[in-house]
Design an enzyme around this catalytic site. Structure first.
Site, PDB file in Angstrom:
ATOM      1  N   HIS A 227       0.843  -1.201   0.000  1.00  0.00           N
ATOM      2  CA  HIS A 227       0.000   0.000   0.000  1.00  0.00           C
ATOM      3  C   HIS A 227       0.876   1.248   0.000  1.00  0.00           C
ATOM      4  O   HIS A 227       1.800   1.359   0.798  1.00  0.00           O
ATOM      5  CB  HIS A 227      -0.905   0.027   1.234  1.00  0.00           C
ATOM      6  CG  HIS A 227      -2.111  -0.838   1.093  1.00  0.00           C
ATOM      7  ND1 HIS A 227      -3.211  -0.705   1.893  1.00  0.00           N
ATOM      8  CD2 HIS A 227      -2.396  -1.843   0.222  1.00  0.00           C
ATOM      9  CE1 HIS A 227      -4.130  -1.600   1.534  1.00  0.00           C
ATOM     10  NE2 HIS A 227      -3.653  -2.302   0.536  1.00  0.00           N
TER      11      HIS A 227
ATOM     12  N   TYR B 194      -8.929   5.459   7.959  1.00  0.00           N
ATOM     13  CA  TYR B 194      -9.041   5.742   9.393  1.00  0.00           C
ATOM     14  C   TYR B 194     -10.054   6.872   9.545  1.00  0.00           C
ATOM     15  O   TYR B 194      -9.867   7.945   8.975  1.00  0.00           O
ATOM     16  CB  TYR B 194      -7.686   6.188   9.961  1.00  0.00           C
ATOM     17  CG  TYR B 194      -6.657   5.086  10.055  1.00  0.00           C
ATOM     18  CD1 TYR B 194      -5.852   4.745   8.965  1.00  0.00           C
ATOM     19  CD2 TYR B 194      -6.472   4.381  11.240  1.00  0.00           C
ATOM     20  CE1 TYR B 194      -4.894   3.745   9.063  1.00  0.00           C
ATOM     21  CE2 TYR B 194      -5.507   3.375  11.353  1.00  0.00           C
ATOM     22  CZ  TYR B 194      -4.724   3.062  10.251  1.00  0.00           C
ATOM     23  OH  TYR B 194      -3.777   2.071  10.359  1.00  0.00           O
TER      24      TYR B 194
ATOM     25  N   TYR C  85       4.283   6.189  10.299  1.00  0.00           N
ATOM     26  CA  TYR C  85       3.384   5.100   9.897  1.00  0.00           C
ATOM     27  C   TYR C  85       4.149   4.010   9.137  1.00  0.00           C
ATOM     28  O   TYR C  85       3.950   2.819   9.384  1.00  0.00           O
ATOM     29  CB  TYR C  85       2.226   5.646   9.050  1.00  0.00           C
ATOM     30  CG  TYR C  85       1.113   4.635   8.874  1.00  0.00           C
ATOM     31  CD1 TYR C  85       0.094   4.511   9.823  1.00  0.00           C
ATOM     32  CD2 TYR C  85       1.107   3.760   7.785  1.00  0.00           C
ATOM     33  CE1 TYR C  85      -0.902   3.562   9.685  1.00  0.00           C
ATOM     34  CE2 TYR C  85       0.114   2.807   7.638  1.00  0.00           C
ATOM     35  CZ  TYR C  85      -0.895   2.719   8.584  1.00  0.00           C
ATOM     36  OH  TYR C  85      -1.877   1.774   8.446  1.00  0.00           O
TER      37      TYR C  85
ATOM     38  N   PRO D 282      -3.761  -0.314  18.863  1.00  0.00           N
ATOM     39  CA  PRO D 282      -3.536  -0.726  17.468  1.00  0.00           C
ATOM     40  C   PRO D 282      -3.640   0.389  16.427  1.00  0.00           C
ATOM     41  O   PRO D 282      -3.336   0.164  15.254  1.00  0.00           O
ATOM     42  CB  PRO D 282      -4.621  -1.790  17.224  1.00  0.00           C
ATOM     43  CG  PRO D 282      -5.643  -1.555  18.270  1.00  0.00           C
ATOM     44  CD  PRO D 282      -4.954  -0.948  19.437  1.00  0.00           C
TER      45      PRO D 282
ATOM     46  N   LYS E  10       1.491  -0.742  15.064  1.00  0.00           N
ATOM     47  CA  LYS E  10       2.913  -0.891  15.430  1.00  0.00           C
ATOM     48  C   LYS E  10       3.261  -2.159  16.218  1.00  0.00           C
ATOM     49  O   LYS E  10       4.439  -2.530  16.307  1.00  0.00           O
ATOM     50  CB  LYS E  10       3.361   0.329  16.265  1.00  0.00           C
ATOM     51  CG  LYS E  10       3.423   1.620  15.471  1.00  0.00           C
ATOM     52  CD  LYS E  10       4.656   1.666  14.594  1.00  0.00           C
ATOM     53  CE  LYS E  10       4.588   2.700  13.506  1.00  0.00           C
ATOM     54  NZ  LYS E  10       4.326   2.175  12.173  1.00  0.00           N
TER      55      LYS E  10
HETATM   56  P1  RFL Z   1       1.581 -12.812  21.105  1.00  0.00           P
HETATM   57  O1  RFL Z   1       1.102 -12.791  19.685  1.00  0.00           O
HETATM   58  O2  RFL Z   1       0.616 -12.464  22.172  1.00  0.00           O
HETATM   59  O3  RFL Z   1       2.185 -14.262  21.355  1.00  0.00           O
HETATM   60  C1  RFL Z   1       2.573 -14.691  22.643  1.00  0.00           C
HETATM   61  C2  RFL Z   1       2.465 -16.201  22.701  1.00  0.00           C
HETATM   62  O4  RFL Z   1       2.893 -16.669  23.977  1.00  0.00           O
HETATM   63  C3  RFL Z   1       1.998 -17.673  24.412  1.00  0.00           C
HETATM   64  N1  RFL Z   1       2.048 -17.766  25.888  1.00  0.00           N
HETATM   65  C4  RFL Z   1       2.724 -18.717  26.554  1.00  0.00           C
HETATM   66  N2  RFL Z   1       3.463 -19.738  26.122  1.00  0.00           N
HETATM   67  C5  RFL Z   1       4.018 -20.542  27.057  1.00  0.00           C
HETATM   68  N3  RFL Z   1       3.854 -20.354  28.391  1.00  0.00           N
HETATM   69  C6  RFL Z   1       3.122 -19.341  28.866  1.00  0.00           C
HETATM   70  N4  RFL Z   1       2.975 -19.152  30.189  1.00  0.00           N
HETATM   71  C7  RFL Z   1       2.509 -18.452  27.929  1.00  0.00           C
HETATM   72  N5  RFL Z   1       1.736 -17.366  28.045  1.00  0.00           N
HETATM   73  C8  RFL Z   1       1.461 -16.963  26.808  1.00  0.00           C
HETATM   74  C9  RFL Z   1       0.647 -17.235  23.877  1.00  0.00           C
HETATM   75  O5  RFL Z   1      -0.277 -18.317  23.790  1.00  0.00           O
HETATM   76  C10 RFL Z   1       1.042 -16.680  22.509  1.00  0.00           C
HETATM   77  O6  RFL Z   1       0.978 -17.656  21.498  1.00  0.00           O
HETATM   78  O7  RFL Z   1       2.848 -11.843  21.301  1.00  0.00           O
HETATM   79  P2  RFL Z   1       4.048 -11.499  20.287  1.00  0.00           P
HETATM   80  O8  RFL Z   1       4.585 -12.752  19.649  1.00  0.00           O
HETATM   81  O9  RFL Z   1       4.957 -10.629  21.037  1.00  0.00           O
HETATM   82  O10 RFL Z   1       3.357 -10.682  19.084  1.00  0.00           O
HETATM   83  C11 RFL Z   1       2.781  -9.419  19.285  1.00  0.00           C
HETATM   84  C12 RFL Z   1       1.618  -9.210  18.322  1.00  0.00           C
HETATM   85  O11 RFL Z   1       0.745 -10.299  18.403  1.00  0.00           O
HETATM   86  C13 RFL Z   1       0.853  -7.897  18.619  1.00  0.00           C
HETATM   87  O12 RFL Z   1       1.739  -6.860  18.973  1.00  0.00           O
HETATM   88  C14 RFL Z   1       0.013  -7.404  17.418  1.00  0.00           C
HETATM   89  O13 RFL Z   1      -1.006  -8.314  17.119  1.00  0.00           O
HETATM   90  C15 RFL Z   1      -0.601  -6.012  17.696  1.00  0.00           C
HETATM   91  N6  RFL Z   1      -1.490  -5.551  16.621  1.00  0.00           N
HETATM   92  C16 RFL Z   1      -0.988  -4.985  15.465  1.00  0.00           C
HETATM   93  N7  RFL Z   1       0.346  -4.892  15.277  1.00  0.00           N
HETATM   94  C17 RFL Z   1       0.863  -4.378  14.107  1.00  0.00           C
HETATM   95  O14 RFL Z   1       2.092  -4.284  13.972  1.00  0.00           O
HETATM   96  N8  RFL Z   1       0.048  -3.977  13.062  1.00  0.00           N
HETATM   97  C18 RFL Z   1      -1.316  -4.049  13.164  1.00  0.00           C
HETATM   98  O15 RFL Z   1      -2.004  -3.731  12.186  1.00  0.00           O
HETATM   99  C19 RFL Z   1      -1.880  -4.536  14.412  1.00  0.00           C
HETATM  100  N9  RFL Z   1      -3.211  -4.643  14.563  1.00  0.00           N
HETATM  101  C20 RFL Z   1      -2.885  -5.640  16.775  1.00  0.00           C
HETATM  102  C21 RFL Z   1      -3.726  -5.167  15.721  1.00  0.00           C
HETATM  103  C22 RFL Z   1      -3.472  -6.183  17.927  1.00  0.00           C
HETATM  104  C23 RFL Z   1      -4.835  -6.242  18.051  1.00  0.00           C
HETATM  105  N10 RFL Z   1      -5.351  -6.813  19.237  1.00  0.00           N
HETATM  106  C24 RFL Z   1      -6.281  -7.860  19.273  1.00  0.00           C
HETATM  107  C25 RFL Z   1      -4.764  -6.441  20.511  1.00  0.00           C
HETATM  108  C26 RFL Z   1      -5.098  -5.224  15.835  1.00  0.00           C
HETATM  109  C27 RFL Z   1      -5.667  -5.731  17.011  1.00  0.00           C
HETATM  110  C28 RFL Z   1      -7.167  -5.718  17.126  1.00  0.00           C
HETATM  111  C1  PHB Z   2      -5.881  -4.580  10.800  1.00  0.00           C
HETATM  112  O1  PHB Z   2      -6.008  -4.785   9.573  1.00  0.00           O
HETATM  113  O2  PHB Z   2      -6.196  -5.423  11.639  1.00  0.00           O
HETATM  114  C2  PHB Z   2      -5.336  -3.281  11.254  1.00  0.00           C
HETATM  115  C3  PHB Z   2      -4.843  -2.386  10.328  1.00  0.00           C
HETATM  116  C4  PHB Z   2      -4.364  -1.154  10.746  1.00  0.00           C
HETATM  117  C5  PHB Z   2      -4.371  -0.842  12.088  1.00  0.00           C
HETATM  118  C6  PHB Z   2      -4.844  -1.732  13.018  1.00  0.00           C
HETATM  119  C7  PHB Z   2      -5.340  -2.975  12.603  1.00  0.00           C
HETATM  120  O3  PHB Z   2      -3.921   0.379  12.487  1.00  0.00           O
END
Ligand code: RFL
Ligand code: PHB
Length: 388
Positions: free
Chosen positions: A72, A200, A383, A292, A296
């Protein structure tokens, strides 16, 4: 069992760290509390910065991302019923890649399986020991038995609710936190996205985001109350609320359909300092959370483990200084992303305690942002991601 690095958590940070270490010939074992299917079932991030794309390429898992991901060049900011495009590529020379976290995780899992490195899913009662000494270890239960993995280092990649950060004595850790008075209700559906770029939306009724996973799968979000339960939101209610927050020209292109997934995420900013405790290193959501809005979280997780892998590789080559600077290098980048995510969240959402003055200032800032090259560039630079 003995290994060089034991990684707790098989989310994107744990799997990417395992891949980077594996590539450098450093033996590692991953312990994950959940099943692989459960990990893949969590719908999260969608936007990858170039540094994340580069790290995935470095470990050889980029092929499907380049074939199926959507590069994008811009995003739309919408307020006062009008859309304004921020041309990320013209302003910075960089673009972002829209490719879901589920797919990134899938690609990393497949590569790990093919490499033959050990991953234990459904590891129960994981506990970490002696990370301040020379011989740290991790204990867990699996198949009705207790197992111990001895290692040189422990990488805590176990997310916000994990066991690693929680095992550090309180007096050795500083926590910085901000909780926002709202959440995001997200819906995933097999319908074509309403626009080819992300939108957004700042609206009196609350924030909305139009995102996507592919040309046939859309991901939409609306700001919701923290008191809301997902069961209260029928698909129809979601689509109606989204429609009410979009400008008319966008509504005309909105295709609705049954949800594949719907969930509510509370919004939080959180940083723990430092990120190293003896032979324990925290990375990704275990050490920090961003709301989110700036996309990041996953990107920070990727750069943390990029720094950690560099440090561990130097250590095993006989130079410990990169590892000694791990916390400091990560935290500088993390605080900049925290600032950006907080700023974008403050700019785009309605806050229950804000009066008409705050609302007018928000709209004035948006007006300035889309009409000033300098302000647009500052947004674009952050961004697409600051350099590692
Ligand atoms: P995770 O993905 O939470 O993985 C951690 C893993 O550890 C396991 N775990 C254990 N394992 C063993 N023993 C234990 N005691 C444990 N406790 C936990 C868990 O089961 C899991 O599998 O962390 P990690 O790997 O650091 O990754 C981080 C990302 O997942 C997170 O930062 C992103 O998803 C945030 N996020 C976004 N990030 C972006 O860069 N771009 C985005 O567009 C974006 N959109 C988002 C998001 C997060 C969202 N939510 C739901 C908070 C959109 C949303 C809605
Ligand atoms: C997503 O596609 O889940 C998404 C995209 C951009 C954001 C947050 C979440 O800033």
């Amino acid at each position: 069992m003995r290994t060089q690095v034991v990684i707790v958590g098989a989310g994107p940070s744990g799997l990417l760290l395992g891949a980077l270490l594996g590539k450098a010939g450093i033996d590692n074992v991953i312990l994950e509390a959940r099943s692989a299917e459960y990990v893949l079932g969590r719908i999260r991030a969608g936007v990858l910065e170039q540094v994340t794309v580069d790290l995935l390429d470095e470990v050889g898992v980029g092929a499907r991302m380049h074939a199926e991901g959507l590069p994008h060049d811009g995003i739309d900011l919408c307020f006062g019923g009008r859309r304004h495009r921020i041309d990320l590529h013209a302003l910075t020379g960089k673009r972002v890649m829209v490719y879901g976290q589920t797919e990134v995780t899938h690609d990393l899992m497949d590569a790990r399986k093919a490499s033959g490195q050990t991953t234990v899913y459904e590891a129960e009662h994981v506990s970490i020991h002696d990370f301040d000494g020379q011989r740290p270890s991790v204990r867990y239960r699996h198949g009705g038995q207790t197992h111990t993995v001895e290692a040189d280092f422990i990488a805590g990649c176990d997310g916000f609710h994990g066991v690693c950060r929680a095992s550090v004595p309180h007096e050795r850790i500083a926590l910085h936190e901000k909780v926002y008075p709202f959440g995001w209700l997200g819906l995933l559906a097999d319908v074509p996205p309403l626009s080819h770029e992300l939108i957004y939306v700042n609206h009196d009724r609350g924030f909305a985001l139009c995102s996507m996973r592919s040309r046939t799968r859309s991901r939409y979000y609306v700001q919701c109350s923290l008191a809301d339960q997902v069961e209260q939101w029928s698909d129809q209610a979601f689509w109606d609320e989204l429609r009410a927050r979009l400008p008319e020209d966008a509504v005309a292109h909105l295709v609705t359909g049954p949800s594949l997934e719907k969930s509510i995420a509370p919004l939080r900013s959180f940083v723990c300092e430092p990120m190293r405790f003896g032979r324990l290193f925290l990375a990704g959501d275990a050490a920090h959370i961003v709301p989110p809005t700036g996309a990041k979280g996953l990107n920070l997780a990727a750069t943390d483990v990029g720094y950690l892998a560099q440090g561990l590789v130097s250590h095993y080559k006989g130079n410990g200084s990169d590892l000694d600077h791990y916390s400091e290098r990560c935290l500088r980048r993390i605080w900049r992303a925290e600032r950006f995510s907080w700023w974008m969240t403050s700019l785009m959402h309605t806050f229950p305690t804000n009066g008409s003055f705050d609302r007018k200032v928000q709209l004035a800032e948006l007006d300035y942002l889309v009409n000033s090259d300098a302000a647009s560039k500052a947004l674009a630079e952050n961004y697409v991601g600051l350099p590692m």
